[in-house]
Enzyme design. Structure first.
Site, PDB file in Angstrom:
ATOM      1  N   GLY A   7     -19.870  -1.485  25.621  1.00  0.00           N
ATOM      2  CA  GLY A   7     -19.775  -1.004  24.244  1.00  0.00           C
ATOM      3  C   GLY A   7     -18.448  -0.326  24.003  1.00  0.00           C
ATOM      4  N   GLY A   9     -16.864   0.438  20.970  1.00  0.00           N
ATOM      5  CA  GLY A   9     -16.696   0.778  19.557  1.00  0.00           C
ATOM      6  C   GLY A   9     -15.719   1.916  19.378  1.00  0.00           C
ATOM      7  NE  ARG A  10     -17.143   4.386  14.232  1.00  0.00           N
ATOM      8  CZ  ARG A  10     -17.890   4.962  13.301  1.00  0.00           C
ATOM      9  NH1 ARG A  10     -17.313   5.517  12.244  1.00  0.00           N
ATOM     10  NH2 ARG A  10     -19.199   4.993  13.403  1.00  0.00           N
ATOM     11  CB  SER A 121     -19.964  15.811  20.490  1.00  0.00           C
ATOM     12  OG  SER A 121     -19.382  16.213  19.261  1.00  0.00           O
ATOM     13  CE  LYS A 173     -23.264  14.109  19.789  1.00  0.00           C
ATOM     14  NZ  LYS A 173     -23.670  13.179  18.744  1.00  0.00           N
ATOM     15  CG  HIS A 176     -23.514  18.954  18.589  1.00  0.00           C
ATOM     16  ND1 HIS A 176     -23.118  17.857  17.864  1.00  0.00           N
ATOM     17  CD2 HIS A 176     -22.375  19.618  18.915  1.00  0.00           C
ATOM     18  CE1 HIS A 176     -21.805  17.850  17.751  1.00  0.00           C
ATOM     19  NE2 HIS A 176     -21.327  18.904  18.384  1.00  0.00           N
ATOM     20  CG  ASN A 177     -24.964  14.988  15.981  1.00  0.00           C
ATOM     21  OD1 ASN A 177     -24.261  15.566  16.799  1.00  0.00           O
ATOM     22  ND2 ASN A 177     -24.867  13.696  15.747  1.00  0.00           N
ATOM     23  CD  GLU A 180     -21.315  16.693  13.218  1.00  0.00           C
ATOM     24  OE1 GLU A 180     -21.585  15.612  12.656  1.00  0.00           O
ATOM     25  OE2 GLU A 180     -20.952  16.767  14.406  1.00  0.00           O
TER      26      GLU A 180
END
Length: 302
Positions: A7, A9-10, A121, A173, A176-177, A180
């Site tokens: 993977g 991706g970004r 993250s 996580k 955490h989000n 955020e």
């Protein structure tokens, strides 16, 4: 250290580059070939198939899956279990639901493999700034993977940690989000209040920049806010439509299940839902009710 990375991706592509720059040997595979070629140009070892990637790794193998949560990750884990050998490790660094990670750990370990869930993250800035890594799993595979974590993190002794058993990495996580979401919403609302105070002619880009130094609200999110406003303070060309990737919803659901009041995170999630409505049936009904009981004026559509 060797690592297979699936993977690109970004985040996955930049993670491969950071690991290569840190001296690791990284074998990569991606469904589309272009990211594999790009990674190869940075020093990654390309694989033609998932089976080819596994065959290139020395035992005990470690394969990091950096794919979208849900069926895509589930299917890849099943594919890897048919290719790996006992003692090998599967790492899920995506945004999987922690309950799924607990289930997958049991499934993977029943076949003789190790499973590590890593809440990751850092976004597109991780290549230069490093990644915050929240790690769940057993002590032995986590410790064996320490060189990988130390390289991906902002520093060997900063920004990463073994936070608990299977599922703990993705649980932390998730929270955490959720946090955020609330921080982003507070910044967005505050800047809108200032933007609406037209008689003061406030320069919101200037304010974002000065708050970055010495202010109690200084943060990386504020840094990114300042970047956004610097060249486009009116945010021209940007549609006020905000997606959510799931973690905020899961955090709210978990708070409800645990009887924990989390109004800021909950309302920030609901604000994202509001942003996606072209028109609100509920708002129309509110206007109609006000007209019914108080004779308040209704604004008609053109």
């Amino acid at each position: 250290m060797q690592l297979g990375l699936i993977g690109l991706g970004r985040m996955g592509g930049n993670m491969a580059v950071r690991l290569i720059r840190g001296g690791h040997e990284v074998f990569v595979w991606n469904r589309s070939p272009q990211p594999v070629q790009a990674a190869a140009e940075q020093g990654a070892k390309p694989a033609a198939t998932v089976a080819d990637l596994v065959s290139k790794l020395d035992a005990p193998r470690a394969v990091w899956v950096m794919l979208p949560a849900g069926d895509v990750t589930e299917n890849m884990i099943h594919q890897l279990m048919d290719l790996l050998s006992p003692g090998d490790t599967i790492i899920d660094g995506g945004n999987s639901n922690y309950k799924e990670s607990i289930r997958r750990a049991q499934m993977v370990e029943a076949r003789g493999f190790h499973f590590v869930d890593v809440g990751t993250s850092g976004g597109v800035w991780g290549l230069t700034e490093g990644y915050s890594l929240m790690i769940g799993g057993l002590d032995e595979p986590v410790e064996r993977l320490r060189p990988i974590f130390e390289t991906l993190a902002p520093a060997p002794d900063l920004g990463w940690g073994h936070v608990g058993p299977h599922g703990a990495g993705h649980f932390v996580k998730m929270v955490h989000n959720g946090i955020e979401y609330g921080m982003m919403q507070a910044l967005a609302e505050g800047f809108e209040v200032m933007k609406r105070k037209t008689e003061l002619d406030l320069d919101v880009a200037q304010i974002a920049e000065l708050w970055r130094y010495g202010s109690v609200v200084r943060s990386w999110l504020l840094d990114l806010t300042a970047n956004s406003l610097k060249d486009n303070p009116d945010l021209d060309g940007i549609k006020g439509w905000v997606a959510d990737s799931g973690e905020g919803r899961w955090t709210v659901a978990e708070a409800i299940e645990l009887d924990v009041p989390a109004p800021v995170i909950t309302l920030s999630l609901l604000a994202r839902f509001v942003s996606r409505q072209e028109e609100s049936y509920a708002a129309k009904l509110l206007a109609a009710m006000r007209n019914q009981f108080g004779g308040h004026e209704i604004k008609r559509e053109d």
